[in-house]
Scaffold this active site. Structure first.
Site, PDB file in Angstrom:
ATOM      1  N   ASN A  23       0.883  -1.169   0.000  1.00 44.56           N
ATOM      2  CA  ASN A  23       0.000   0.000   0.000  1.00 44.56           C
ATOM      3  C   ASN A  23       0.918   1.215   0.000  1.00 44.56           C
ATOM      4  OD1 ASN A  23      -1.759   2.072   0.480  1.00 44.56           O
ATOM      5  ND2 ASN A  23      -2.426   1.364   2.506  1.00 44.56           N
ATOM      6  N   GLY A  44       2.490   2.143  10.798  1.00 46.52           N
ATOM      7  CA  GLY A  44       3.453   3.240  10.673  1.00 46.52           C
ATOM      8  C   GLY A  44       4.158   3.588  11.971  1.00 46.52           C
ATOM      9  N   SER A  55       3.425  -2.320  10.203  1.00 50.30           N
ATOM     10  CA  SER A  55       4.885  -2.400  10.399  1.00 50.30           C
ATOM     11  C   SER A  55       5.449  -3.775  10.046  1.00 50.30           C
ATOM     12  CB  SER A  55       5.259  -2.013  11.836  1.00 50.30           C
ATOM     13  OG  SER A  55       4.820  -0.698  12.122  1.00 50.30           O
ATOM     14  N   GLU A 102      -5.498  -5.012  10.391  1.00 47.57           N
ATOM     15  CA  GLU A 102      -4.472  -3.996  10.623  1.00 47.57           C
ATOM     16  C   GLU A 102      -4.756  -3.286  11.952  1.00 47.57           C
ATOM     17  OE1 GLU A 102      -2.412  -2.772   6.722  1.00 47.57           O
ATOM     18  OE2 GLU A 102      -4.019  -1.352   7.104  1.00 47.57           O
ATOM     19  N   LYS A 144       0.114   4.214  -0.163  1.00 41.27           N
ATOM     20  CA  LYS A 144      -0.514   5.390   0.453  1.00 41.27           C
ATOM     21  C   LYS A 144      -0.280   6.606  -0.451  1.00 41.27           C
ATOM     22  CE  LYS A 144      -0.165   3.093   4.851  1.00 41.27           C
ATOM     23  NZ  LYS A 144      -0.068   3.147   6.301  1.00 41.27           N
ATOM     24  N   HIS A 156      -9.592   1.296   4.912  1.00 42.30           N
ATOM     25  CA  HIS A 156      -8.311   1.439   5.618  1.00 42.30           C
ATOM     26  C   HIS A 156      -8.508   2.358   6.822  1.00 42.30           C
ATOM     27  CE1 HIS A 156      -4.165   2.468   6.500  1.00 42.30           C
ATOM     28  NE2 HIS A 156      -3.827   1.376   5.837  1.00 42.30           N
ATOM     29  N   GLU A 183      -6.817   4.687   7.938  1.00 47.03           N
ATOM     30  CA  GLU A 183      -6.567   6.118   7.661  1.00 47.03           C
ATOM     31  C   GLU A 183      -7.796   6.766   7.035  1.00 47.03           C
ATOM     32  OE1 GLU A 183      -2.912   5.448   5.544  1.00 47.03           O
ATOM     33  OE2 GLU A 183      -1.994   4.822   7.437  1.00 47.03           O
TER      34      GLU A 183
HETATM   35  P1  13P Z   1       3.017   0.232   7.620  1.00 50.79           P
HETATM   36  O1  13P Z   1       3.518  -1.045   7.029  1.00 50.79           O
HETATM   37  O2  13P Z   1       3.773   1.439   7.136  1.00 50.79           O
HETATM   38  O3  13P Z   1       2.912   0.164   9.111  1.00 50.79           O
HETATM   39  O4  13P Z   1       1.536   0.443   7.067  1.00 50.79           O
HETATM   40  C1  13P Z   1       0.635  -0.591   7.170  1.00 50.79           C
HETATM   41  C2  13P Z   1      -0.584  -0.234   6.410  1.00 50.79           C
HETATM   42  O5  13P Z   1      -1.340   0.621   6.810  1.00 50.79           O
HETATM   43  C3  13P Z   1      -0.843  -0.935   5.148  1.00 50.79           C
HETATM   44  O6  13P Z   1      -2.108  -0.656   4.676  1.00 50.79           O
END
Ligand code: 13P
Length: 258
Positions: free
Chosen positions: A13, A179, A219, A173, A15, A101, A103
């Site tokens: 992803n 992150g 992560s 997740e 982002k 997601h 976010e």
């Molecule tokens: P990270 O791997 O940067 O923690 O992000 C995970 C994520 O949100 C994947 O959709």
């Protein structure tokens, strides 16, 4: 992962990162690094404007990489300025789309009911939804993780028939692991992923539940992927930061083959 019944899928992803001009160099580097016989499918979910470049760059490779989007609008078309429909994504060559997601749930106030409408829009256009669920740290500390995940999964799948479930991926997740560099332990992740499968079993029966790919995300990287993927109900990963560099992404892909 249990490869007898379901596919292992490693999805990146990106982002809101990368530029259209950076896609081809990334694809060439990934191709040079990728083993020919992979034990998993690879997906890269990219920003909407990068989809055409990604489809072109990854299409003909010996190691095919499927291209996905990170969001879609639930309506088929119309006066929704700035939005992108499922049909547009499919026509542009995307095959997957991330839905719900954390976010988007946090910054764009997406609720479970909207997630459900987006899932049905995606399936209607032939896209494969990657539905994200997960708890915040406060929710975990309150001891409501299982109840919350049950609600997120059941609402997201409301009205989805059993014969569509093979096209769906559920990504667990935990919000506190995204992150932050803080990964859930393999046991913590497995506990929730096996709970997700139990919810699927209650909705669709054992045969359908065992065919659904369930990913872990948060992560995940080359250092922790093998242990996470060794758990019976973790069938892949949704990788943020570590998918931005081919060298790091390939480490996770390699771990899926171990
Ligand atoms: P990270 O791997 O940067 O923690 O992000 C995970 C994520 O949100 C994947 O959709």
């Amino acid at each position: 992962m249990d490869t007898r019944y379901r596919k292992t899928v490693i999805a990146g992803n990106w982002k809101m990162n990368m530029l259209p001009s950076e896609v081809r160099p990334y694809a060439e580097r990934l191709r040079a690094l990728a083993p020919a016989n992979r034990a998993c499918d690879i997906v890269l979910c990219v920003p909407h404007v990068l989809i055409p470049a990604a489809v072109a760059a990854f299409r003909d490779s010996r190691n095919r990489v499927f291209v996905g989007a990170q969001n879609l609008n639930e309506h088929p078309s119309g006066a929704f300025t700035g939005e992108v429909s499922a049909a547009m994504l499919a026509d542009a060559g995307a095959t997957y789309v991330i839905i719900g997601h954390s976010e988007r749930r946090t910054y764009f106030r997406e609720m479970d009911a909207i997630v459900n409408e987006k899932v049905s829009a995606a399936l209607g256009a032939g896209l494969r939804p990657i539905i994200c669920v997960g708890e915040t740290l406060a929710q975990r500390e309150l001891g409501i993780t299982d109840d919350l995940i049950t609600l997120q999964v059941k609402t997201a799948l409301s009205g989805v028939p059993a014969d569509k479930m093979r096209r769906i991926i559920i990504a667990y997740e935990p919000v506190w692991a995204i992150g932050t560099g803080k990964t859930a332990t393999a046991e913590q992740a497995e506990e929730v992923c096996s709970h997700i499968r139990a919810v699927l079993r209650s909705l669709y029966g054992a045969r359908t539940a065992r065919a659904v790919t369930i990913q872990y995300g948060g992560s995940m990287n080359g250092g922790n992927a093998a242990e996470l993927l060794s758990m019976p109900d973790i069938d892949g990963g949704l990788i943020g930061g570590a998918s931005l560099t081919p060298e790091k992404f390939i480490e996770v892909i390699a771990a899926a083959g171990e």
